[in-house]
Design a protein around this motif. Structure first.
Motif, mmCIF file in Angstrom:
data_model
loop_
_atom_site.group_PDB
_atom_site.id
_atom_site.type_symbol
_atom_site.label_atom_id
_atom_site.label_comp_id
_atom_site.label_asym_id
_atom_site.label_seq_id
_atom_site.Cartn_x
_atom_site.Cartn_y
_atom_site.Cartn_z
ATOM 1 N N LEU A 290 0.837 -1.206 0.000
ATOM 2 C CA LEU A 290 0.000 0.000 0.000
ATOM 3 C C LEU A 290 0.874 1.259 0.000
ATOM 4 C CD1 LEU A 290 -2.807 -0.951 2.551
ATOM 5 C CD2 LEU A 290 -2.922 -0.988 0.051
ATOM 6 N N GLY A 291 1.990 1.199 0.696
ATOM 7 C CA GLY A 291 2.861 2.363 0.769
ATOM 8 C C GLY A 291 3.615 2.639 -0.508
ATOM 9 N N TYR A 292 3.730 1.650 -1.383
ATOM 10 C CA TYR A 292 4.495 1.827 -2.624
ATOM 11 C C TYR A 292 3.602 2.078 -3.838
ATOM 12 C CZ TYR A 292 8.369 1.176 -5.876
ATOM 13 O OH TYR A 292 9.332 1.385 -6.836
ATOM 14 N N TYR A 293 2.356 1.685 -3.772
ATOM 15 C CA TYR A 293 1.440 1.753 -4.923
ATOM 16 C C TYR A 293 1.298 3.209 -5.381
ATOM 17 C CZ TYR A 293 -2.785 0.507 -7.612
ATOM 18 O OH TYR A 293 -3.718 0.280 -8.590
ATOM 19 N N HIS A 294 1.674 3.464 -6.640
ATOM 20 C CA HIS A 294 1.752 4.857 -7.071
ATOM 21 C C HIS A 294 1.372 5.015 -8.542
ATOM 22 C CE1 HIS A 294 5.655 3.026 -8.003
ATOM 23 N NE2 HIS A 294 5.731 3.876 -9.000
ATOM 24 N N GLU A 295 1.321 6.264 -8.948
ATOM 25 C CA GLU A 295 0.904 6.645 -10.297
ATOM 26 C C GLU A 295 2.062 6.506 -11.283
ATOM 27 O OE1 GLU A 295 -2.091 9.289 -12.600
ATOM 28 O OE2 GLU A 295 -2.215 8.079 -10.792
ATOM 29 N N ARG A 296 1.753 5.990 -12.465
ATOM 30 C CA ARG A 296 2.720 6.075 -13.560
ATOM 31 C C ARG A 296 2.744 7.510 -14.072
ATOM 32 N NH1 ARG A 296 1.190 3.429 -18.208
ATOM 33 N NH2 ARG A 296 -0.937 3.289 -17.428
ATOM 34 N N VAL B 84 2.218 14.337 -16.650
ATOM 35 C CA VAL B 84 0.824 13.928 -16.476
ATOM 36 C C VAL B 84 0.795 12.506 -15.944
ATOM 37 C CG1 VAL B 84 -0.069 15.462 -18.262
ATOM 38 C CG2 VAL B 84 0.642 13.142 -18.876
ATOM 39 N N GLY B 85 -0.253 12.195 -15.198
ATOM 40 C CA GLY B 85 -0.427 10.851 -14.659
ATOM 41 C C GLY B 85 -1.024 9.912 -15.688
ATOM 42 N N LEU B 86 -0.613 8.659 -15.650
ATOM 43 C CA LEU B 86 -1.077 7.663 -16.609
ATOM 44 C C LEU B 86 -1.830 6.527 -15.937
ATOM 45 C CD1 LEU B 86 2.187 7.436 -18.773
ATOM 46 C CD2 LEU B 86 0.129 8.788 -19.239
ATOM 47 N N GLY B 87 -2.252 6.743 -14.691
ATOM 48 C CA GLY B 87 -2.957 5.695 -13.979
ATOM 49 C C GLY B 87 -2.009 4.878 -13.122
ATOM 50 N N PRO B 88 -2.538 3.969 -12.311
ATOM 51 C CA PRO B 88 -1.704 3.205 -11.389
ATOM 52 C C PRO B 88 -0.645 2.367 -12.089
ATOM 53 C CG PRO B 88 -4.024 3.026 -10.788
ATOM 54 C CD PRO B 88 -3.971 3.697 -12.126
ATOM 55 N N GLU B 89 0.555 2.346 -11.483
ATOM 56 C CA GLU B 89 1.645 1.503 -11.983
ATOM 57 C C GLU B 89 1.347 0.047 -11.643
ATOM 58 O OE1 GLU B 89 4.612 0.739 -14.046
ATOM 59 O OE2 GLU B 89 5.025 2.768 -13.302
ATOM 60 N N HIS B 90 1.474 -0.828 -12.644
ATOM 61 C CA HIS B 90 1.245 -2.258 -12.390
ATOM 62 C C HIS B 90 2.589 -2.899 -12.081
ATOM 63 C CE1 HIS B 90 -0.929 -6.034 -12.476
ATOM 64 N NE2 HIS B 90 0.050 -6.544 -13.225
ATOM 65 N N ASP B 91 2.887 -3.079 -10.806
ATOM 66 C CA ASP B 91 4.141 -3.687 -10.389
ATOM 67 C C ASP B 91 3.852 -4.600 -9.203
ATOM 68 O OD1 ASP B 91 3.754 -1.997 -8.226
ATOM 69 O OD2 ASP B 91 5.264 -0.546 -8.843
ATOM 70 N N TRP B 92 4.883 -4.954 -8.435
ATOM 71 C CA TRP B 92 4.725 -5.904 -7.326
ATOM 72 C C TRP B 92 3.705 -5.440 -6.299
ATOM 73 C CZ3 TRP B 92 5.545 -4.293 -2.351
ATOM 74 C CH2 TRP B 92 6.237 -3.096 -2.183
#
Length: 429
Positions: free
Chosen positions: A372-378, A385-393
Motif C-alpha cells: 500500500l505504501g508503494y502503490y503509485h501513479e505512472r 501527467v499521470g497515466l494511472g496506477p503503476e502495475h508492479d509488485w
C-alpha cells in the motif's frame, strides 16, 4: 606516525574495535558518514601502506563519492602533510591509497583488482545489489581486512539489510543504529529541516530522519493515509472479534494457476470499524497453497470475496476459482462485479475514503502495508501527467485492498431520529 584524538559519539564507540564487518544504519544527520571518514583517515595513519576503497553501487563521477568528505577530514584533523589528493585517489602514508569505485562497473574478473585491499567502506549501502555484495565479500580478504557499511534502511529485502541485520548476520559483526538525536553536533539548520518534514511530510519523516524502512513511496496513493494511521495508533496489535465473520478479499493476479502474484486480505467489519487482520501473498504458487495457508491461519470458515475474474476458468485445471474455493469448503458468494473503465482509480478512491476506519495488525500485515505504501501513479515525465496506477509488485495487494473498499457498506443507523425542535420553542395550541 600521527596519533589522532577524535571525539566519538557514544553510539559509534562499539565500531572502534577490530571486526570483519561494521555497519551503521539510520536516518539523516546521524553523522554516519563523518564517523567512517574519520575512521578511514585514522586507520590510514595507523597502518602505513594500507589500501582502502570507498564503494557505491553506482558512481558515474567522483562528485558522487566520499572523496571530498575525506579531504575535508584530512584537513580538519591537521594531517594534510601526510596525504596527497589526486583527481581519482588519495595517497596515504607509506605508499598506501584510497580509491573510489562503483560496483556496477565491475565484473567477476575486474573486481579482482581489489584483492589486497584491507578496508572497504560501502556508502549508501541500501543501494548495493546482491550481486555486488557477493562479488565484494570474497575479494576483500587480506589478513585483518574489514568491510564497513553505512546506510539509510529502505526495505528489509535490500542486500545489505538482509546481510547485516537479518537472521544470517555474520558472527562477530558489529552493527549499530544511529539517528539525529545520537549526534551531539546535530546543527540547528538540520533540526529546522527535520521539524519541517515532521509537520508537512509525515509520510516520509520516519524513513528520512528516524532510520525506519521506507513505509511509503513519496507520491504514493496511500502515503498520507498510512502516515496518519501510524500517527493515530491504528497500525499495531489488532485482535479479531470472535462473534463476527471474517472476509477474505482476493486479487487473483493472472488467468493461469501459476501465472502471476496473488494477494489476500483478511478483514472484519465491526460496525463502522474495519479490522485488517492478515495479509497473504505469493508468486507462482498453486491455488492449493493458499487454501492450505488459510486453513493453517484459522480462516477455513471465512467468506471469500473474489473479483469479477473469479469465474474465469483456471488454465491448468479448467475449473473456475469460484468452484475451487467452494469445493475446499469456503463460503463463496458471487464475485464482486467489475467496476468498469477506470476501475483501478475507483478502487484507489474507495480505499482512501475508508482508510480512516481501518486498524491494521502490523505483525501479520507488514508485506501488505509495504504494498500500500508503494502503490503509485505512472508518470509521463515529459508532459508531467499521470497515466494511472503503476502495475508492479505492489499493485496486487493494493487491488485486493481496493476491492474490499468497494465492497464495504457502512451500517445503516436504524435508531429513531428525534423530531427537530422549532427555533422559537413549542407553541401550545
Amino acid at each position: 606516525m600521527s596519533i589522532l584524538q577524535i571525539e566519538t559519539p557514544r553510539k559509534f564507540r562499539p565500531l572502534l574495535g577490530p571486526s570483519r564487518y561494521k555497519g551503521a544504519h539510520g536516518g539523516r544527520g546521524s553523522s554516519k558518514s563523518h564517523f567512517f571518514a574519520d575512521l578511514m583517515v585514522e586507520h590510514s595513519l595507523a597502518e602505513k601502506g594500507m589500501l582502502s576503497v570507498c564503494i557505491r553501487e553506482v558512481q558515474k563521477t567522483l562528485k558522487e563519492s566520499s572523496k571530498r568528505l575525506l579531504e575535508h577530514k584530512i584537513e580538519q584533523r591537521g594531517v594534510g602533510g601526510e596525504f596527497e589528493a589526486f583527481n581519482d585517489r588519495i595517497e596515504t602514508p607509506g605508499d598506501g591509497q584510497i580509491i573510489f569505485v562503483g560496483m556496477q562497473d565491475h565484473t567477476a574478473e575486474s573486481i579482482k583488482s581489489l584483492e589486497g585491499y584491507k578496508r572497504a567502506w560501502i556508502e549508501e549501502g541500501q543501494m548495493l545489489s546482491q550481486r555486488s555484495l557477493a562479488l565484494l565479500r570474497p575479494t576483500i580478504r587480506a589478513d585483518g581486512s574489514e568491510i564497513w557499511a553505512s546506510w539509510n534502511p529502505r526495505r528489509k529485502s535490500d542486500a545489505i539489510d538482509q546481510f547485516l541485520r537479518g537472521e544470517a548476520k555474520p558472527k562477530g559483526a558489529v552493527v549499530i543504529e544511529a539517528n539525529w538525536r545520537d549526534n551531539p553536533w546535530f546543527p540547528k539548520v538540520l533540526d529546522d529541516e527535520r521539524r519541517h518534514d515532521l509537520e508537512h511530510y509525515p509520510e516520509r519523516y520516519d524513513h528520512i530522519w528516524e532510520g525506519g524502512y521506507a513505509k511509503a513511496f513519496e507520491g504514493a496513493y496511500f502515503a498520507r493515509c498510512l502516515a496518519e494511521a501510524r500517527l493515530k495508533g491504528r497500525i499495531g496489535k489488532v485482535e479479531p472479534d470472535p462473534l463476527l465473520p471474517i472476509r477474505l478479499y482476493w486479487d487473483l493476479g493472472g488467468s493461469g494457476q501459476m501465472a502471476d502474484a496473488m494477494a489476500i486480505w483478511a478483514v472484519q467489519f465491526v460496525g463502522r470499524q474495519i479490522l485488517v487482520l492478515h495479509y497473504l501473498e505469493g508468486v507462482g504458487q498453486v491455488l492449493a497453497y493458499y487454501v492450505n495457508e488459510l486453513r493453517r491461519l484459522g480462516y477455513s470458515q471465512a467468506i471469500c470475496r473474489l473479483p469479477h475474474d473469479g469465474v474465469n476458468e483456471n488454465s491448468v485445471t479448467g475449473k473456475r476459482y469460484f468452484d475451487h474455493l467452494k469445493d475446499a469448503g469456503f463460503d463463496v458468494p458471487p464475485p464482486i462485479p467489475n467496476q468498469g473503465r477506470g476501475a483501478a482509480k475507483m478502487r484507489v478512491e474507495a480505499a482512501r475514503r475508508i482508510f480512516a476506519q481501518c486498524s491494521f495488525n502490523e505483525a501479520t500485515c507488514e508485506a501488505g502495508l509495504d504494498a500500500l505504501g508503494y502503490y503509485h501513479e505512472r508518470k509521463d515525465t515529459d508532459r508531467n501527467v499521470g497515466l494511472g496506477p503503476e502495475h508492479d509488485w505492489s499493485s496486487h495487494g493494493a487491488d485486493a485492498f481496493g476491492l474490499m473498499a468497494v465492497d464495504y457498506e457502512a451500517p445503516v443507523d436504524k435508531s429513531p431520529r428525534k423530531r427537530p425542535r422549532p427555533r422559537g420553542g413549542w407553541q401550545s395550541s
